[in-house]
Scaffold this motif. Structure first.
Motif, PDB file in Angstrom:
ATOM      1  N   GLU A 256      -4.174 -80.101 101.086  1.00  0.00           N
ATOM      2  CA  GLU A 256      -3.807 -80.954 102.231  1.00  0.00           C
ATOM      3  C   GLU A 256      -4.913 -81.942 102.561  1.00  0.00           C
ATOM      4  O   GLU A 256      -4.666 -83.140 102.774  1.00  0.00           O
ATOM      5  CB  GLU A 256      -3.514 -80.041 103.446  1.00  0.00           C
ATOM      6  N   ALA A 286       1.609 -80.670 107.505  1.00  0.00           N
ATOM      7  CA  ALA A 286       1.960 -79.373 108.106  1.00  0.00           C
ATOM      8  C   ALA A 286       2.524 -78.421 107.052  1.00  0.00           C
ATOM      9  O   ALA A 286       2.171 -77.236 107.018  1.00  0.00           O
ATOM     10  CB  ALA A 286       2.978 -79.594 109.229  1.00  0.00           C
ATOM     11  N   ARG A 287       3.392 -78.942 106.180  1.00  0.00           N
ATOM     12  CA  ARG A 287       3.968 -78.084 105.129  1.00  0.00           C
ATOM     13  C   ARG A 287       2.880 -77.592 104.177  1.00  0.00           C
ATOM     14  O   ARG A 287       2.877 -76.429 103.765  1.00  0.00           O
ATOM     15  CB  ARG A 287       5.039 -78.860 104.347  1.00  0.00           C
ATOM     16  N   LYS A 289      -0.390 -77.186 104.769  1.00  0.00           N
ATOM     17  CA  LYS A 289      -1.253 -76.183 105.419  1.00  0.00           C
ATOM     18  C   LYS A 289      -0.575 -74.827 105.465  1.00  0.00           C
ATOM     19  O   LYS A 289      -1.195 -73.785 105.197  1.00  0.00           O
ATOM     20  CB  LYS A 289      -1.595 -76.648 106.846  1.00  0.00           C
ATOM     21  N   LEU A 290       0.718 -74.833 105.819  1.00  0.00           N
ATOM     22  CA  LEU A 290       1.456 -73.572 105.904  1.00  0.00           C
ATOM     23  C   LEU A 290       1.545 -72.886 104.537  1.00  0.00           C
ATOM     24  O   LEU A 290       1.356 -71.670 104.424  1.00  0.00           O
ATOM     25  CB  LEU A 290       2.861 -73.858 106.439  1.00  0.00           C
ATOM     26  N   ALA A 291       1.792 -73.698 103.479  1.00  0.00           N
ATOM     27  CA  ALA A 291       1.935 -73.124 102.134  1.00  0.00           C
ATOM     28  C   ALA A 291       0.611 -72.558 101.631  1.00  0.00           C
ATOM     29  O   ALA A 291       0.568 -71.491 101.019  1.00  0.00           O
ATOM     30  CB  ALA A 291       2.460 -74.196 101.180  1.00  0.00           C
ATOM     31  N   GLU A 293      -1.894 -71.501 103.438  1.00  0.00           N
ATOM     32  CA  GLU A 293      -2.335 -70.376 104.274  1.00  0.00           C
ATOM     33  C   GLU A 293      -1.842 -69.028 103.738  1.00  0.00           C
ATOM     34  O   GLU A 293      -2.489 -68.000 103.937  1.00  0.00           O
ATOM     35  CB  GLU A 293      -1.851 -70.590 105.718  1.00  0.00           C
ATOM     36  N   LYS A 294      -0.715 -69.040 103.048  1.00  0.00           N
ATOM     37  CA  LYS A 294      -0.172 -67.784 102.507  1.00  0.00           C
ATOM     38  C   LYS A 294      -1.105 -67.146 101.494  1.00  0.00           C
ATOM     39  O   LYS A 294      -1.074 -65.936 101.272  1.00  0.00           O
ATOM     40  CB  LYS A 294       1.192 -68.058 101.858  1.00  0.00           C
ATOM     41  N   GLY A 410       0.626 -75.499  97.958  1.00  0.00           N
ATOM     42  CA  GLY A 410       0.834 -74.051  97.919  1.00  0.00           C
ATOM     43  C   GLY A 410       0.845 -73.522  96.494  1.00  0.00           C
ATOM     44  O   GLY A 410       0.318 -72.436  96.211  1.00  0.00           O
TER      45      GLY A 410
END
Length: 430
Positions: A256, A286-287, A289-291, A293-294, A410
Motif C-alpha cells: 500500500e 483501504a483494501r 491495508k486490510l489484505a 494485515e491478514k 495481499g
C-alpha cells in the motif's frame, strides 16, 4: 535491524551509503530467463536465442509449462560445427529465421538474444540483426541484446531488451503535451488496474513499456515523464533520459505504501490536486491495508535475509519491514542503483545491512551465523538451505507473480507466509 556477526569478509556498518561490496562466486540465473515473462507481454514479438543446446534446455526447463502451447521464443542452436568455423553462421541464421517467419507470419518484431559474448558464439548480433532487417523488413523489425550469463543477471535481460527497444521509439512532436511512460513489464491485469487509476486522476496521456504490441511504441522527448515500475531498469532509464525523458523518483509500487508513493509521484508531476488524489486512491489503499494485515500475525517480528538475485530486494525489504513488521537481517542485491532506490532506503532504517554483488560462501556464512527465520534466495541456494532447516522463498517467484499495486498487496504478503505455513503442515504430518 541486526548487524551481521563480525565474520571474515564483512564490515560492521555496511548500510545503504557504504554497502559491503563483494565480487566473488555468485549464484543467479542468466539474462535469458527474462524471456519467460517478456514473451507473454508483446503479442506480436518473438525472441530467438542464439546459443548452445544448454541454453535451449534451460529455456525449455524454465518455461516447461509452455510446451503445450505455441511459444513466442526458441533457440537457434550454435553447435561445434559453427564454433569451429566450418559453417557460415550468418547463412545458418538466415535459414532459421526464414523458416520461423514462414511458419509464424504474425511476427512483427523478432528479437535476437545472445546467450554468450560474441567472442564465444562467433557472431556479431548487431550485424546479424541489420542483415535480417534488410532481408525481411519493413514487415518485420529486428532488435538484438545480450542475455549472456557471463554479462547479466536474470532481470538484466529485461533491462537490455527495453534499452534496445527505446532506441526505436519515435520522437515526440515539438508541441507535444506532457506524457507519462511507465516502464517495466507488468502483468496485463496490473497494467489495466494502474491505467484505470491514472485515467480516474485525469493524468496522461500514458503509455506502458513494453507495450502489448510492437506497433504501439510510445513517443519520447523533453515532455515525457518516466515512472519506473521495476527497479532493475538502469540502462533503459539512461537511454530514455538521453532522449529527453525526465525520471520521476519514487519508491516502487509494492504494498500500500509503495503504491501510493509511486502514484503520488506521477500525480504531483501532472499537478493533480491532493484532495482528488486522496479520493481516487483512498478505496484501493483501504483494501490493500486490510489484505496485508491478514499476514501480519505470521510475519511480524520474523527475521528476513535477502540473497542477491532479482534486484527487487530493497523494495521487498521495505514492504516487509514497514507494512508487516519484519526485521531485515541483510539486503543482498546484485547491483545497487542508489539513485533509483533512494526512495526505498529513505523508508528503511539507516543501519540496515546492505551488500552489493556476492561472494556466495562468505554470504552463506553470514546467513548461518544470523539464523534468520526466512531466506529469500535463488533456486540454487534454496534446497541446501532447506536441508539445513532454514525456511526459504524463491526470489524468482516475486518476478513471475503479479505483485504490484493495491489489489495485489495481499497476495505479495501471502507469498512470504507460505514457507511458514508449509512448515506448520509438515510438523502436523510428521
Amino acid at each position: 535491524m541486526n548487524a551481521p556477526a563480525n565474520l571474515p569478509g564483512t564490515a560492521a556498518d555496511c548500510g545503504p551509503a557504504q554497502p559491503l561490496r563483494q565480487r566473488g562466486q555468485h549464484e543467479v540465473f542468466c539474462g535469458l530467463t527474462s524471456i519467460i515473462w517478456l514473451h507473454r507481454k508483446m503479442q506480436d514479438a518473438f525472441f530467438l536465442v542464439v546459443g548452445s543446446r544448454t541454453c535451449a534446455h534451460l529455456m525449455q526447463s524454465a518455461a516447461g509449462v509452455m510446451i503445450f502451447a505455441e511459444p513466442r521464443f526458441a533457440t537457434a542452436v550454435i553447435d561445434e560445427r559453427d564454433l569451429a568455423g566450418m559453417a557460415d553462421v550468418h547463412e545458418e541464421l538466415d535459414k532459421v529465421v526464414a523458416k520461423l517467419l514462414s511458419r509464424r507470419p504474425d511476427i512483427r518484431l523478432l528479437v535476437l538474444v545472445g546467450s554468450c559474448p560474441s567472442e564465444v558464439i562467433k557472431l556479431d548480433l548487431a550485424k546479424a540483426a541489420e542483415r535480417q532487417g534488410a532481408l525481411h523488413g519493413p514487415a518485420v523489425r529486428f532488435l538484438h541484446y545480450s542475455g549472456s550469463g557471463i554479462e547479466t543477471t536474470f532481470t538484466q535481460g529485461e533491462d537490455n531488451f527495453l534499452a534496445a527497444l527505446v532506441e526505436n521509439l519515435p520522437a515526440e512532436p515539438a508541441d507535444a503535451k506532457p506524457s507519462l511512460i511507465i516502464a517495466g513489464a507488468l502483468a496485463d491485469v496490473v497494467e489495466d488496474q494502474f491505467r484505470r487509476i491514472f485515467e480516474a486522476l485525469g493524468l496522461g496521456p500514458i503509455s506502458f513499456l513494453p507495450p502489448r504490441s510492437s506497433t504501439a511504441l510510445p513517443h519520447v522527448g523533453p515532455n515525457t515523464r518516466l515512472l519506473l515500475a521495476q527497479p532493475f531498469l538502469g540502462e533503459m532509464a539512461k537511454t530514455l533520459e538521453r532522449r529527453g525523458a525526465r525520471h520521476l523518483m519514487a519508491p516502487f509500487p509494492l504494498g500500500e505504501e509503495g503504491t501510493t508513493a509511486w502514484l503520488k509521484a506521477a500525480a504531483d508531476a501532472f499537478g493533480i490536486e491532493p484532495g482528488r488524489f486522496a479520493a481516487i486512491t483512498g478505496p484501493g489503499r483501504a483494501r490493500a491495508k486490510l489484505a496485508v494485515e491478514k499476514s501480519r500475525p505470521t510475519l511480524e517480528g520474523k527475521r528476513i535475509f535477502f540473497f542477491p538475485d532479482s534486484q527487487l530486494e530493497p523494495a521487498m525489504a521495505r514492504f516487509l519491514h514497514r507494512e508487516l513488521g519484519c526485521d531485515i537481517v541483510e539486503i543482498g542485491t546484485p547491483f545497487l542503483h542508489r539513485h533509483h532506490l533512494a526512495g526505498e532506503f529513505e523508508l528503511l532504517p539507516d543501519n540496515v545491512f546492505v551488500s552489493e554483488g556476492q561472494d556466495v560462501d562468505r554470504q552463506l556464512d553470514r546467513c548461518r551465523a544470523q539464523k534468520p527465520d526466512l531466506v529469500v534466495c535463488g533456486m540454487g541456494l534454496a534446497n541446501p538451505l532447506e536441508a539445513e532447516g532454514i525456511a526459504t522463498k524463491w526470489s524468482i517467484e516475486l518476478v513471475f507473480t503479479p505483485v504490484q499495486g493495491y489489489e495485489q498487496a495481499g497476495d505479495l504478503a501471502e507469498l512470504f507466509v507460505r514457507p511458514f505455513a508449509r512448515r506448520e503442515r509438515l510438523k502436523v504430518s510428521a
